[in-house]
Design a protein around this motif. Sequence first.
Motif, PDB file in Angstrom:
ATOM      1  N   TYR A  20      58.102  19.174  50.813  1.00  0.00           N
ATOM      2  CA  TYR A  20      58.102  20.348  49.946  1.00  0.00           C
ATOM      3  C   TYR A  20      57.159  20.070  48.774  1.00  0.00           C
ATOM      4  O   TYR A  20      57.561  19.479  47.769  1.00  0.00           O
ATOM      5  N   ASP A  22      54.936  20.011  45.455  1.00  0.00           N
ATOM      6  CA  ASP A  22      55.210  20.460  44.097  1.00  0.00           C
ATOM      7  C   ASP A  22      54.200  21.492  43.617  1.00  0.00           C
ATOM      8  O   ASP A  22      54.413  22.129  42.582  1.00  0.00           O
ATOM      9  N   SER A  23      53.102  21.640  44.354  1.00  0.00           N
ATOM     10  CA  SER A  23      52.060  22.577  43.941  1.00  0.00           C
ATOM     11  C   SER A  23      51.606  23.401  45.133  1.00  0.00           C
ATOM     12  O   SER A  23      51.562  22.911  46.263  1.00  0.00           O
ATOM     13  N   ASP A  24      51.301  24.666  44.861  1.00  0.00           N
ATOM     14  CA  ASP A  24      50.767  25.528  45.916  1.00  0.00           C
ATOM     15  C   ASP A  24      49.259  25.687  45.798  1.00  0.00           C
ATOM     16  O   ASP A  24      48.645  26.479  46.516  1.00  0.00           O
ATOM     17  N   ASP A  60      56.399  28.385  36.172  1.00  0.00           N
ATOM     18  CA  ASP A  60      55.450  28.085  37.258  1.00  0.00           C
ATOM     19  C   ASP A  60      55.957  26.948  38.145  1.00  0.00           C
ATOM     20  O   ASP A  60      55.201  26.085  38.571  1.00  0.00           O
ATOM     21  N   LEU A  62      57.651  25.799  41.710  1.00  0.00           N
ATOM     22  CA  LEU A  62      57.853  26.289  43.073  1.00  0.00           C
ATOM     23  C   LEU A  62      59.345  26.320  43.414  1.00  0.00           C
ATOM     24  O   LEU A  62      60.057  25.336  43.223  1.00  0.00           O
ATOM     25  N   TYR A  64      61.913  26.837  46.520  1.00  0.00           N
ATOM     26  CA  TYR A  64      62.113  26.875  47.965  1.00  0.00           C
ATOM     27  C   TYR A  64      63.560  27.310  48.227  1.00  0.00           C
ATOM     28  O   TYR A  64      64.488  26.547  47.962  1.00  0.00           O
ATOM     29  N   ARG A  73      58.340  30.373  49.869  1.00  0.00           N
ATOM     30  CA  ARG A  73      58.402  29.836  48.507  1.00  0.00           C
ATOM     31  C   ARG A  73      57.708  30.782  47.539  1.00  0.00           C
ATOM     32  O   ARG A  73      56.863  31.586  47.931  1.00  0.00           O
ATOM     33  N   ARG A  74      58.088  30.666  46.278  1.00  0.00           N
ATOM     34  CA  ARG A  74      57.433  31.395  45.203  1.00  0.00           C
ATOM     35  C   ARG A  74      57.481  30.531  43.949  1.00  0.00           C
ATOM     36  O   ARG A  74      58.367  29.684  43.803  1.00  0.00           O
ATOM     37  N   ALA A  75      56.555  30.771  43.033  1.00  0.00           N
ATOM     38  CA  ALA A  75      56.544  30.068  41.750  1.00  0.00           C
ATOM     39  C   ALA A  75      56.550  31.119  40.644  1.00  0.00           C
ATOM     40  O   ALA A  75      55.486  31.517  40.152  1.00  0.00           O
ATOM     41  N   SER A  91      60.131  20.563  42.104  1.00  0.00           N
ATOM     42  CA  SER A  91      60.266  21.911  42.643  1.00  0.00           C
ATOM     43  C   SER A  91      61.751  22.253  42.619  1.00  0.00           C
ATOM     44  O   SER A  91      62.597  21.361  42.452  1.00  0.00           O
TER      45      SER A  91
END
Length: 236
Positions: A20, A22-24, A60, A62, A64, A73-75, A91
């Motif tokens: 998972y 930590d950054s998208d 900001d 993330l 899950y 997922r969304r932030a 996250s």
Amino acid sequence: MTPQLQTQPQPTKQPEKVLYPDSDGQPMSDNTLQFAWIVKLKEGCEALFKDNPTVFVAGDLLWYPVEGDNKTRRAPDAMVVFGRPKGYRGSYQQWLEDNITPQVVFEILSPRNTLSEMALKLQFYSHFGVEEYYLYDPQRNDLTGWQRSETGLTVIESLDGWVSPRLGVRFVFAEPELEVIRPDGKRFLSYVELMEQRDEIEQQRDELEQQRDAIEQQRDRMAAKLKELGIDPTQL
């Protein structure tokens, strides 16, 4: 007689560990105005619940919602979670958080955001149980809000003066920008505004100290004058 071949036991295949990230890879903001509002809302909520150890606030980060699914997922630009402790997280993995959904989320609109992107965010927050969702466009000074109903998130018809059921803050349409008012009547402030306020308080304190010193000096001069006249000022 043909000897029978013995079947060797096959090793059990271990399931692949789901990562998972930590950054998208997406930027936190597109411009200074959007960034300023993300910080103001996140830090304002943080300060609002600073004495409550079971309210987690993030910006900001993330989120899950489903274990084993690292694509869903969304932030949110800012989110508030009641019932979870403060502390560091790479996250927000909901199944590790007593399966508690963030109750309040904020998004700050930027020129880059598309209608389809914002529609997908609304759908996501509605599907996964967010109670209050607020979308602010700082360039147009326009706030839209949704509140959970039996059918999901439904739009709040009038937000001017609206009080968030969860946060207790009141939204006031003002110029040049929205005001977010705490239950104690104080506004959410930017860091610069907080420093200006602190400087003003320190200046007022310095002025009061100068006035006190001037009064004490005047009192000392009067006491000395009375002594010159043979009068004991402590007997007055």
